[in-house]
Every structure is written in structure tokens, then in C-alpha cells.
Design a protein around this motif. Structure first.
Motif: not given
Length: 142
Positions: A29-30, A34-35, A51-53, A89-90
Motif C-alpha cells: 500500500r505504501e 508513493r508511486g 484524483e488518486e493523489a 511528497l503528499a
């Protein structure tokens, strides 16, 4: 994008990503999160995975000031404890999304919905931003 509300997982693509996280093995999941964050940061042109971010909300939920992701369309399985570098990153991914006037920000028809969505992303970024380093100004001894 089929959107029904302003929350991080309140659109078809983000809800599908939440389902993918639920179906993934816990140890992967991480890497999935991260990807999508790295691809959003590094994207040129249209942000394909914006949208996934919004998975940044899952990272923000683990921060001291974060709120749990209790949306009905978010992941149902508990997320692993994420490493602290995902916060940066987020935050960078959300900055890219907010700053991209041709991306998701342009999809809103109702100005009030756009304002609410923008406020949610701003709140997430405030939670994700690392606290400033504390520097002792004086070393006072008795």
C-alpha cells in the motif's frame, strides 16, 4: 471524472484508487501511494493521476493535527503507518494539483464547491507541512 462531493475520495477515480488500496497486500500500500504522489509531482502537462493523489489525505490522517479519513468512499482497511518522508511528497503533490489551473481545479462547475474543495486541500497541506525546526535561542543556565 464523476464527482459527487468535495471530499478527497468523492469522485470515481479516487474511489477506485481506495478500492485498489483495499485489495492490495498491506506491505504494498505504501508503494502504491508513493508511486501516485511521485508521478503527480513529476508529471508534465495534464496531471493524469491528480484524483488518486488525494491519497495524501491518508497520510495527513496520521499526522498530529490530521483528521481520520472516515469517508464512505475511502479505503475500508486500515493503512500501515507511513514513513515521515511521505508527508513531504503528499504536500508537493497537493501543491501541484492546486496550482494546475487546467487540471482538477478547472472541473468544478459550481464556484462554492470549488471553494470547499480548495479549502479541503489547503487544510490537508497545512497538516502535512512539517513543523518548523525548533531552535533554542538562548541556553540559560542557573
Amino acid at each position: 471524472m464523476g464527482t459527487w462531493d468535495t471530499g478527497p475520495f468523492d469522485n470515481d477515480t479516487a474511489a477506485d484508487f481506495a478500492n485498489a488500496l483495499d485489495e492490495a497486500e498491506p506491505e504494498t500500500r505504501e508503494a502504491l501511494i508513493r508511486g501516485v504522489l511521485v508521478r503527480t509531482i513529476d508529471a508534465t502537462g495534464y496531471l493524469m493521476e491528480a484524483e488518486e493523489a488525494v491519497a495524501a489525505a491518508l497520510i495527513a490522517a496520521q499526522c498530529p493535527e490530521g483528521n481520520p479519513v472516515g469517508m464512505s468512499y475511502g479505503p475500508e482497511t486500515p493503512m500501515p503507518l507511513f514513513p515521515s518522508d511521505l508527508r513531504t511528497l503528499a504536500d508537493e503533490a497537493l501543491a501541484r494539483i492546486v496550482g494546475d489551473e487546467d487540471g482538477p481545479a478547472s472541473d468544478w462547475v459550481d464556484l462554492e464547491d470549488w471553494k470547499q474543495w480548495r479549502a479541503i486541500l489547503t487544510r490537508l497541506r497545512a497538516v502535512l507541512a512539517p513543523p518548523p525546526p525548533s531552535i533554542a535561542l538562548f541556553d540559560v543556565q542557573p
